[in-house]
Design a protein around this motif. Structure first.
Motif, PDB file in Angstrom:
ATOM      1  N   GLU A  32      12.091  -9.455 102.180  1.00  0.00           N
ATOM      2  CA  GLU A  32      12.677  -8.465 101.278  1.00  0.00           C
ATOM      3  C   GLU A  32      14.013  -7.960 101.820  1.00  0.00           C
ATOM      4  O   GLU A  32      14.136  -7.653 103.000  1.00  0.00           O
ATOM      5  CB  GLU A  32      11.693  -7.305 101.126  1.00  0.00           C
ATOM      6  CG  GLU A  32      12.061  -6.335 100.042  1.00  0.00           C
ATOM      7  CD  GLU A  32      10.973  -5.318  99.857  1.00  0.00           C
ATOM      8  OE1 GLU A  32      10.308  -5.355  98.813  1.00  0.00           O
ATOM      9  OE2 GLU A  32      10.762  -4.511 100.783  1.00  0.00           O
ATOM     10  N   ARG A  33      15.008  -7.867 100.919  1.00  0.00           N
ATOM     11  CA  ARG A  33      16.348  -7.478 101.354  1.00  0.00           C
ATOM     12  C   ARG A  33      16.948  -6.296 100.593  1.00  0.00           C
ATOM     13  O   ARG A  33      18.045  -5.860 100.914  1.00  0.00           O
ATOM     14  CB  ARG A  33      17.304  -8.667 101.210  1.00  0.00           C
ATOM     15  CG  ARG A  33      16.911  -9.868 102.042  1.00  0.00           C
ATOM     16  CD  ARG A  33      17.250  -9.658 103.500  1.00  0.00           C
ATOM     17  NE  ARG A  33      16.857 -10.792 104.318  1.00  0.00           N
ATOM     18  CZ  ARG A  33      15.768 -10.823 105.089  1.00  0.00           C
ATOM     19  NH1 ARG A  33      14.954  -9.810 105.152  1.00  0.00           N
ATOM     20  NH2 ARG A  33      15.504 -11.889 105.817  1.00  0.00           N
ATOM     21  N   SER A  34      16.253  -5.788  99.558  1.00  0.00           N
ATOM     22  CA  SER A  34      16.848  -4.725  98.754  1.00  0.00           C
ATOM     23  C   SER A  34      15.780  -3.768  98.241  1.00  0.00           C
ATOM     24  O   SER A  34      14.592  -3.985  98.447  1.00  0.00           O
ATOM     25  CB  SER A  34      17.612  -5.321  97.573  1.00  0.00           C
ATOM     26  OG  SER A  34      16.727  -5.987  96.696  1.00  0.00           O
ATOM     27  N   THR A  84      14.069  -0.951 102.080  1.00  0.00           N
ATOM     28  CA  THR A  84      13.852  -1.947 101.040  1.00  0.00           C
ATOM     29  C   THR A  84      12.545  -1.640 100.330  1.00  0.00           C
ATOM     30  O   THR A  84      11.729  -0.862 100.824  1.00  0.00           O
ATOM     31  CB  THR A  84      13.819  -3.376 101.623  1.00  0.00           C
ATOM     32  OG1 THR A  84      12.734  -3.483 102.543  1.00  0.00           O
ATOM     33  CG2 THR A  84      15.123  -3.722 102.311  1.00  0.00           C
TER      34      THR A  84
END
Length: 95
Positions: free
Chosen positions: A87-89, A36
């Motif tokens: 945060e995921r991406s 990420t």
């Protein structure tokens, strides 16, 4: 340090890194490795990235960027940062 522990780095890439598909290559590689963060061109001709994942996955990201067709990395500045648990991406940012 365990290889599965999450870490985050600010990475600044110097060389022929703008106008060669660097950011989109980084985005694709990061996605495939489960990293990420974000990447963007900087005003000085370098590319700035924040990458979060395992030490191993970030090493793989850097190694694969070195193998980019038009990308020529002369130098990388690597600074440790605090992990962002929300945060995921991974995304491509612009100014």
């Amino acid at each position: 340090m365990a290889k599965t522990k999450k870490v985050r780095y600010q990475l600044r890439f110097f060389g022929r890194v703008q106008g060669v598909g660097f950011r989109y290559t980084a985005n694709s590689i990061a996605y495939s490795l489960g990293i990420t963060g974000w990447v963007m061109n900087d005003w000085d001709g370098s590319v700035l990235m924040e990458a979060q994942g395992t030490e191993t996955s970030i090493e793989r990201l850097i190694n694969q960027l070195h193998n980019g067709v038009y990308i020529e990395i002369d130098r990388i500045e690597k600074t440790p940062l605090s992990v962002d648990t929300e945060e995921r991406s991974f995304k491509v940012k612009s100014w």
